[in-house]
Scaffold this motif. Structure first.
Motif, PDB file in Angstrom:
ATOM      1  N   THR A 108       0.841  -1.186   0.000  1.00 25.09           N
ATOM      2  CA  THR A 108       0.000   0.000   0.000  1.00 25.09           C
ATOM      3  C   THR A 108       0.883   1.244   0.000  1.00 25.09           C
ATOM      4  O   THR A 108       2.025   1.203   0.451  1.00 25.09           O
ATOM      5  CB  THR A 108      -0.927   0.011   1.224  1.00 25.09           C
ATOM      6  N   GLY A 109       0.353   2.324  -0.529  1.00 28.26           N
ATOM      7  CA  GLY A 109       1.174   3.536  -0.638  1.00 28.26           C
ATOM      8  C   GLY A 109       0.312   4.762  -0.796  1.00 28.26           C
ATOM      9  O   GLY A 109      -0.788   4.849  -0.249  1.00 28.26           O
ATOM     10  N   ALA A 110       0.831   5.689  -1.602  1.00 31.85           N
ATOM     11  CA  ALA A 110       0.157   6.969  -1.743  1.00 31.85           C
ATOM     12  C   ALA A 110      -1.151   6.802  -2.509  1.00 31.85           C
ATOM     13  O   ALA A 110      -1.205   6.138  -3.529  1.00 31.85           O
ATOM     14  CB  ALA A 110       1.054   7.944  -2.501  1.00 31.85           C
ATOM     15  N   MET A 111      -2.211   7.371  -1.984  1.00 32.15           N
ATOM     16  CA  MET A 111      -3.424   7.526  -2.765  1.00 32.15           C
ATOM     17  C   MET A 111      -4.140   8.775  -2.286  1.00 32.15           C
ATOM     18  O   MET A 111      -4.234   9.018  -1.083  1.00 32.15           O
ATOM     19  CB  MET A 111      -4.348   6.314  -2.623  1.00 32.15           C
ATOM     20  N   ARG A 112      -4.629   9.523  -3.258  1.00 31.52           N
ATOM     21  CA  ARG A 112      -5.343  10.787  -3.034  1.00 31.52           C
ATOM     22  C   ARG A 112      -5.927  10.871  -1.622  1.00 31.52           C
ATOM     23  O   ARG A 112      -6.858  10.142  -1.283  1.00 31.52           O
ATOM     24  CB  ARG A 112      -6.459  10.909  -4.070  1.00 31.52           C
ATOM     25  N   GLY A 113      -5.346  11.753  -0.835  1.00 26.71           N
ATOM     26  CA  GLY A 113      -5.746  11.910   0.559  1.00 26.71           C
ATOM     27  C   GLY A 113      -4.620  11.542   1.497  1.00 26.71           C
ATOM     28  O   GLY A 113      -4.404  12.167   2.511  1.00 26.71           O
ATOM     29  N   PHE A 114      -3.863  10.462   1.132  1.00 24.23           N
ATOM     30  CA  PHE A 114      -2.650  10.099   1.856  1.00 24.23           C
ATOM     31  C   PHE A 114      -2.949   9.810   3.332  1.00 24.23           C
ATOM     32  O   PHE A 114      -2.409  10.456   4.230  1.00 24.23           O
ATOM     33  CB  PHE A 114      -1.636  11.240   1.722  1.00 24.23           C
ATOM     34  N   GLY A 115      -3.849   8.865   3.591  1.00 25.45           N
ATOM     35  CA  GLY A 115      -4.190   8.510   4.971  1.00 25.45           C
ATOM     36  C   GLY A 115      -5.395   9.268   5.501  1.00 25.45           C
ATOM     37  O   GLY A 115      -6.010   8.849   6.481  1.00 25.45           O
ATOM     38  N   SER A 116      -5.736  10.395   4.860  1.00 28.57           N
ATOM     39  CA  SER A 116      -6.799  11.219   5.445  1.00 28.57           C
ATOM     40  C   SER A 116      -8.226  10.724   5.167  1.00 28.57           C
ATOM     41  O   SER A 116      -9.087  10.884   6.031  1.00 28.57           O
ATOM     42  CB  SER A 116      -6.645  12.677   4.999  1.00 28.57           C
ATOM     43  N   PRO A 117      -8.523  10.109   4.017  1.00 31.45           N
ATOM     44  CA  PRO A 117      -9.901   9.610   3.864  1.00 31.45           C
ATOM     45  C   PRO A 117     -10.235   8.595   4.965  1.00 31.45           C
ATOM     46  O   PRO A 117     -11.355   8.572   5.480  1.00 31.45           O
ATOM     47  CB  PRO A 117      -9.894   8.938   2.482  1.00 31.45           C
ATOM     48  N   GLN A 118      -9.225   7.775   5.337  1.00 30.55           N
ATOM     49  CA  GLN A 118      -9.442   6.764   6.360  1.00 30.55           C
ATOM     50  C   GLN A 118      -9.633   7.410   7.732  1.00 30.55           C
ATOM     51  O   GLN A 118     -10.589   7.123   8.439  1.00 30.55           O
ATOM     52  CB  GLN A 118      -8.229   5.807   6.422  1.00 30.55           C
ATOM     53  N   ILE A 119      -8.675   8.280   8.113  1.00 29.11           N
ATOM     54  CA  ILE A 119      -8.744   8.836   9.464  1.00 29.11           C
ATOM     55  C   ILE A 119      -9.947   9.775   9.595  1.00 29.11           C
ATOM     56  O   ILE A 119     -10.594   9.824  10.640  1.00 29.11           O
ATOM     57  CB  ILE A 119      -7.417   9.532   9.862  1.00 29.11           C
TER      58      ILE A 119
END
Lengths: 738, 274
Positions: free
Chosen positions: A341-352
């Motif tokens: 897994t790596g960079a995807m639009r949002g960079f951890g923020s859609p999840q958190i």
């Protein structure tokens, strides 16, 4: 309205993508994947494959002239799997042939003997003491850990009237760019190599290719072709593919083309990290937040990739735009044998943000507070200090402003009163609205150096050649750069000749990620224009006030004044203390709010999204139409994250490799949408512009979960929230009022 | 691979016997399957240009639909719209417009996927399939055509040429319903066709068993009864005996079983409005 400078070539089909490149004597190469997600390779028998008519060569780990392992942060990623496979997308060999058909036929005939090893498919198992190690050179399977220690959470919980704990989970998400990975590599006569391809960041491809081939960096030229979408996904994997193509062309001395099929792309390329978030918060009766404990565990998959940065951002943003005086956060990314897994639009923020915004509404419900009033009571304010100890006094803290704008435009108060709250209408259907809001650090922050360059060269016939170190990712970067350049210079945009990124020309300007393109590129362009204007000013003064741009350029050239400039931009200082997680993580922040209105068909659990609205403070919209497009696209993509999309692994093997089974939102489900542009100009940005690409993709998941709650009375804590899940929950449902 | 374009039906039948190649109509299923399995035949007989196979006609109270008619052609056909609107609806939900423009109704039948959208309609209307070869013509009732998962009663030299449906009696009410993940490009989680002709019922489901299925128990229970919410509630109990849904990547067995009931109940509500 501004016209995109690359629009005509794209809609007429004239734009050149990697797949459109055909060279004389060109050969084709295809990947042979791991036979098992975690196995010891006993032997690779290529005898039967080699004799297939048209096969030129079969390349494995032993053909790598330089370093076999690569990576942007930690070099743990094998360009070709050697001895051991770590996930099902590992490439064991590349088969090169005169035709694609011959390469594929030969691939079917390679015989790999292997012995399965004990495999780990969940971070929980991988974190257990004594778990088999995926990378034997490491102490354990924990890829990275970021702590934050701010205040005293125990004291905060003591002050609280209520302590609430919740858990949230998110899924693997595929970027689903339209164009699968592709490149063409050419070995040049001087021993150097040129690779043309669709990558987000040509300089990563250059570094990876140089490292793998053993060539000095200046012997590796990467030229970006028209990119068919990225969303953060065209970095590691395409860079590794470029390196493999370079290795093959250097060995065979023939141009090599690699174009992935969709299945190959989905199998090898990285995904968005699935998160498991645990929150514990303390709140007083009157609705003031006192303490937060957050534990984030992300599935890194087989390789590190950008995991440390993807985990760091949500660590910095783990509170959401709310003041908790006491915070303890621990975030981990953990190796498994799943797809990396790596960079995807949002960079951890859609999840958190899905977790944060669901949790805030849950906290409000627990203390019988209105979710909006509860937010307002705890919002960041101008001059406040965050849980990383950063004082927010250098930019406009606009969280309340964007939320107010969004809710007012949406008629929130009226619609909120109409929510079904678990009581269906006569047809068994439910109605609900929900919102989510966030703050977000702009650009890379403490992840790394933050630099950008732009080159302007004005030709004697008064055309302006512009090259910027950040890359077009289909977001419209070229158009924005050309417009900033034209306006600053005082010429028509038609005079700008935009040159695509060439790694042997413009300086490495750090990746085109983190929604930084407009800010960093724009600043570098403005700096270059400033230098050009300084050179032109005395000449203009000499030849008279009414002289045209052409006249001044012509005069400069005749006077031997070179109209050539290298503009640069350096990121303002940031800081971070690793052990306590304190510091000025980013130099500025943006604020956003999204609202959704939906209906749930009670009997089937199907969700119909009726309307979405996004209000975003982007500093300044340089091109308002394209900015609205970003907001619309981000919300639709967020809707897919919330309701539909999911890469399904079964024992580490992806079950849905193409779009028949991996279902993104289609235009048929896209609802009415509205975009509100909020502008608080930032001193750091060009004309005050900040960031937009990712903020727009980090809120819809949480907004949908909240809307589903006010519709059905059921709280869903795991994405995607599928019809099956909703249906099952409704059959066990208790209404909110129970 | 050799692609031979058949000039007419006679030519196609001859080629089928001589070459033994599979038939290529719209290609929307077979090409995808070949690419996935990497199992390519030596050649294919393309029938997409055979005009005789595209005819849709009404003769002797029978509607005959040429197997080569595309989903779009079926959906836009006035006869079908008038007498078999449920089939119109089913054709409109196959994939999306592009697939409807290429894929044929004959292909949907011969592909034999339990999730084929037009199949519950054909099954509920007691359609017959016309299979031809150089040896002659054979007519097989739809209820006997599917022998098991993707297994059909067709011989290696035969071509499906038409589908025959008796013109429905006046006052026949039929509806097609589909549950998918999204509004287009979604293979069914469950699809179904419900028919009421006088006091007789025909009910067929797709995607809930190895083949499209007729719900004989439910039909027998409902036949002759005046439909009501209470009667259908009783019928729902029998539905589980008629269908055997499984869990796969598209949905769960439990959900399929549940929405199958939801669709039957929805049919009852629709009937109440007639």
């Amino acid at each position: 309205m501004v016209r995109r400078i690359d629009a005509i070539e794209k809609v007429t089909g004239a734009a050149i993508y990697a797949e459109d490149i055909f060279l004389p004597d060109m050969i084709y190469a295809v990947p042979l994947f791991a036979p098992h997600p975690h196995a010891k390779i006993i032997s690779i028998d290529t005898a039967k494959a080699k004799v297939v008519r048209g096969v030129v060569g079969i390349f494995t780990a032993s053909d790598v002239p330089g370093e076999l392992r690569t990576g942007g942060v930690v070099q743990d990623h094998y360009i070709f799997a050697k001895d051991v496979t770590r996930y099902s997308g590992d490439v064991v060999a590349m088969i090169a042939a005169e035709t694609l058909e011959a390469a594929r036929e030969a691939r079917d005939k390679v015989d790999i003997k292997f012995e399965p090893l004990p495999a780990l498919f969940s971070p929980v198992d991988a974190m257990k003491p004594g778990a088999p190690k995926i990378h034997p050179e490491r102490e354990n399977n924990i890829c990275c850990h970021y702590p934050v220690r701010h205040g005293d959470t125990d004291a905060g919980f003591k002050k609280s009237d209520k302590i609430i704990e919740r858990e949230y989970k998110t899924q693997h998400v595929e970027h689903a760019y339209l164009e699968p990975e592709g490149c063409v590599a050419i070995a040049n006569a001087d021993g150097s190599v040129t690779v043309r391809g669709g990558m987000q960041h040509p300089f990563t491809a250059q570094k990876f290719t140089a490292r793998a081939t053993g060539l000095p960096v200046n012997k590796v030229q990467i030229i970006q072709t028209t990119l068919g979408g990225g969303f953060g996904g065209k970095d590691d994997t395409i860079s590794i593919i470029c390196a493999r193509a370079a290795i093959i062309t250097l060995k065979t001395k023939r141009p090599v083309k690699i174009i992935y099929t969709r299945e190959e792309s989905v199998r090898e390329s990285y995904k968005r990290h699935p998160f498991h978030v645990k929150f514990k918060a303390g709140v007083t009766k009157d609705g003031k937040l006192q303490a937060l404990e957050a534990n984030i565990v992300a599935d890194a998959g087989a390789y590190c990739s950008t995991s440390p940065f993807v985990i760091w951002r949500p660590t910095v943003q783990c509170t959401g735009p709310y003041i908790y005086p006491n915070v303890k956060c621990d975030s981990y990314a953990v190796y498994t044998n799943n797809t990396f897994t790596g960079a995807m639009r949002g960079f951890g923020s859609p999840q958190i943000n899905f977790a944060i915004e669901s949790f805030i509404d849950e906290l409000a419900a627990e203390i019988n507070a209105d979710p909006i009033e509860f937010r307002r009571k705890n919002f960041f304010t101008q001059g406040c200090t965050t849980h990383t100890g950063q004082k927010f006094d250098n930019h406009k803290v606009a969280i309340a402003e964007v939320v107010n704008a969004a809710l007012e435009k949406f008629d929130w108060n009226e619609k909120f009163g109409k929510c079904s709250r678990g009581a269906p209408d006569a047809n068994g259907n439910y109605y609900g609205i929900g919102m989510a809001c966030s703050y977000r650090g702009v650009s890379l922050g403490h992840e790394g150096k933050d630099f950008c360059a732009a080159i302007i060269k004005i030709t004697p016939d008064a055309k302006v050649e512009l090259e910027v170190g950040v890359a077009e990712n289909c977001q419209g970067l070229k158009t924005v750069m050309a417009n900033i350049c034209a306006k600053e210079l005082g010429v028509e945009v038609e005079k700008i000749i935009y040159k695509d990124v060439d790694t042997l020309s413009v300086p490495d300007s750090c990746p085109t990620v983190a929604s930084r393109g407009t800010l960093v590129g724009g600043n570098a362009v403005i700096d270059a224009v400033r230098q050009i204007k300084e050179k032109m000013a005395p000449v203009a003064k000499n030849i008279g006030a009414h002289s045209s741009f052409e006249d001044i350029v012509s005069a400069c050239h005749s006077m031997n004044i070179e109209l050539h400039a290298l503009g640069t931009w350096q990121g303002p200082p940031v800081s971070w203390e690793e052990t306590t997680g304190q510091g000025n993580a980013y130099f500025t922040y943006v604020y956003g709010c999204q609202v959704v209105e939906l209906e749930v068909e009670g009997k089937s659990g199907k969700v119909r999204v009726k309307k979405m609205l996004g209000a975003h403070d982007m500093g300044k919209a340089i091109n308002p139409e394209m900015a609205k497009g970003q907001i619309f696209g981000g919300m639709v993509m967020g809707m897919g994250f919330g309701l539909k999309e999911e890469i399904i692994h079964k024992e580490g093997v992806i079950q849905n490799l193409n779009f028949d089974k991996y279902r993104i939102v289609t235009s048929a489900e896209v609802p009415e949408m509205e975009a509100l542009i909020v502008e608080n100009r930032d001193p750091a940005g060009p004309w005050g512009a900040k960031a937009l690409g990712e903020p727009v993709n980090e809120l819809m998941g949480g907004a949908i979960a909240n809307a589903l709650y006010y519709a059905t009375g059921v709280r869903f804590r795991e994405t995607p929230i599928k019809a099956e899940t909703i249906r099952t929950a409704l059959s066990l449902r208790r209404s909110i009022s129970d | 691979m050799e692609i031979i374009k058949a000039k007419n039906l006679k030519d196609a039948l001859k080629l089928r016997t001589e070459k033994k190649f599979p038939i290529l109509a719209g290609g929307t299923d077979i090409l995808v399957q070949m690419r996935a399995s990497r199992n390519f035949p030596k050649g294919m007989i393309c029938i997409s240009g055979v005009r005789e196979l595209k005819k849709i006609s009404l003769k002797n109270n029978k509607i005959e639909i040429g197997a080569g008619a595309t989903h779009s052609e079926v959906a836009l056909n006035k006869l079908v719209q008038k007498y078999l609107p449920a089939l119109t609806d089913a054709c409109k939900t196959v994939g999306a417009r592009q697939i409807q423009n290429r894929g044929t109704i004959g292909g949907n039948v011969m592909n034999a996927s339990p999730a084929g959208d037009t199949l519950p309609v054909l099954l509920a209307f007691d359609a017959e399939v016309v299979l031809q070869s150089v040896r002659g013509k054979r007519i097989v009732p739809f209820t006997k055509f599917y022998k098991g998962y993707r297994s059909i009663d067709a011989r290696s030299d035969e071509i499906l040429t038409a589908i025959i449906i008796k013109k429905p009696a006046p006052k026949t009410h039929a509806v097609f319903m589909k549950i998918g993940t999204r509004r287009a490009q979604a293979i069914s989680k469950v699809c179904a066709c419900f028919v009421r002709a006088g006091d007789k019922f025909a009910i067929a489901y797709g995607s809930v068993a190895a083949t499209p299925v007729r719900c004989k128990r439910v039909e027998e229970f409902l036949n002759g009864k005046k439909i009501s919410a209470a009667i259908v509630a009783e019928a729902l109990e029998l539905l589980n005996e008629d269908i055997q849904p499984i869990e796969d990547i598209r949905s769960s067995a439990e959900y399929r079983s549940h929405v199958s009931k939801v669709l039957l109940d929805r049919f009852q509500r629709i009937l109440a409005t007639f």
